[in-house]
Scaffold this active site. Structure first.
Site: not given
Ligand SMILES: [Zn+2]
Length: 419
Positions: A176, A179, A300, A375
């Site tokens: 992504h 990020e 991420h 994350e």
């Protein structure tokens, strides 16, 4: 006629303009749903108003939802939230200030040797640094190409190997684009594996083959630097729209959950499973070496969550209980340094039902023993615009947790080390 000329001029301006899109007075909201009813209202808002950039899906398990609003819609957003009695705080009034403070340092030939962890680097600089490492340590480091992109770039990574017969750790990062903390943390992990004097880290570098790709969405990453800071997807055009969410495009339960067929959506899953060359070529690379991989990590941001497969069910499938135990220990190690709390769970129970993700695919299709998705920081204060002074602490605590995963995985019989 005049209108036509104006229209042409504005198109030309877009094409020739090299200035990135500005987010002046765009605000970052941290919305705090307290009930299922709040979640439902937020879901309706997300569906009805695509002009709001939801960084988190409104799901019952969410503590908060980050939403970015353009200046002219802030009043509408706030009155919607107020009229539905949904709590919120504005964590950043003007996100352009955060973007201006990102201090994107550019390499020159004189400083290429040292990557610093107080600023974010461009793709070109990251690749130059990897090449330099491979040139300096040809015995142990080599450049690897994990695939190609829509715009024809290489997905470039690095392999660190101290000899034959070793099992592998695979790190996939930056799928992504916006990020940025993910590639930055991944670069730190590389740097530690190459230069650290810590005995545990040296042993980790020595005992495994490391296949590390800091940026697996190079086209998107470049666009997030030069065009649109909050870009998430790849850059393949679909009519007037651009990009597929590369972490919804993997061929495992494709399109079943939290992805859609609308190219304007940030979670557009693509026209078919593995329709995108980035996901398809990288998956082929991983498949070719799948029987070597003991541990697969995907990085991420944000939310401070450690996710494990699967995203289509909350059922504790495969080695869920072992993976949870290892993950909990690892998050204990992560919190030890700065107290940063992480949530842990499978994708479906910890955040939301999401399918077509890389970790589900490697677990289901390749039977990789352990697969985790991080994350990284933070929890809603800055989100994807994490200030540069948090790169180093985020990287350090994450490295601590990776070493702990290796240690615990060995205890549970998952990693064999050199044969
Ligand atoms: Zn992501």
């Amino acid at each position: 006629m005049a209108l036509k000329i104006f229209y042409l001029l504005s198109i030309l301006f877009v094409v020739v303009s090299s200035e990135p899109f500005r987010f002046d007075n765009y605000s970052l909201y941290k919305v705090l749903p307290k009930s299922l009813k709040d979640v439902k209202y937020l879901q309706e808002l997300q569906d009805a108003a695509p002009e709001f950039d939801f960084w988190d899906d409104p799901v019952p398990t969410a503590d908060y939802i980050n939403i970015v609003s353009k200046p002219e819609l802030k009043k509408d957003l706030e009155s919607f939230l107020a009229s539905n009695e949904i709590d919120f705080v504005i964590t950043q009034e003007n996100i352009q200030e955060l973007i201006d403070n990102e201090k994107k340092k550019t390499y020159t030939r004189s400083n290429i040797r040292t990557m610093e962890f107080d600023n974010y680097y461009t793709l070109e600089d990251i690749y130059a640094w990897l090449e330099d490492l491979a040139a300096r340590f040809p015995e142990t480091i080599s450049i690897i190409i994990g695939g190609t992109t829509y715009e024809g770039r290489e997905i470039k990574g690095i392999k660190i190997s101290h000899g034959p017969g070793r099992r592998a750790v695979f790190i996939e990062s930056g799928i992504h684009a916006r990020e940025w903390i993910a590639p930055a943390t991944t670069n730190f992990i590389i740097n530690e594996l190459v230069f650290s004097d810590d005995e545990e880290i040296k042993a980790a570098a020595r005992d495994f083959d490391w296949y590390i790709f800091p940026v697996t969405n190079p086209d998107g990453y470049i666009w997030s630097h030069v065009g649109f800071r909050l870009w998430r997807k790849n850059r393949r055009p679909f009519g007037n729209e651009f990009g597929v969410d590369l972490n919804r495009n993997w061929n495992d339960n494709w399109l079943k959950e939290s992805a859609n067929l609308n190219p304007s959506s940030n979670t557009y899953a693509g026209p078919g499973p593995f329709s995108e060359i980035e996901a398809r070529s990288l998956s082929a690379y991983i498949t070719d070496m799948a029987d070597k991989i003991d541990l697969y990590l995907s990085f991420h941001s944000s939310g401070q969550i450690l996710l494990l497969p699967f995203g289509n069910t909350t059922e504790p499938l495969a080695n869920y209980y072992d993976a949870m135990k290892i993950g909990r220990r690892a998050m204990g190690a992560l919190a030890f340094r700065y107290g940063t709390p992480y949530t842990i769970g499978n994708i479906a129970e910890a955040i939301y039902f999401a399918t077509g993700t890389s970790v589900d695919w490697v677990k289901e299709r390749l039977k990789i023993p352990l697969a985790y998705c991080y994350e990284l920081r933070d929890r809603g204060q800055y989100g994807h615009l994490l200030p540069p002074d948090q790169i180093l602490p985020t990287s350090e605590e994450t490295m601590d947790s990776v070493i702990e995963i290796l240690f615990q995985a060995k205890r549970y019989g998952y990693m064999r080390g050199p044969e």
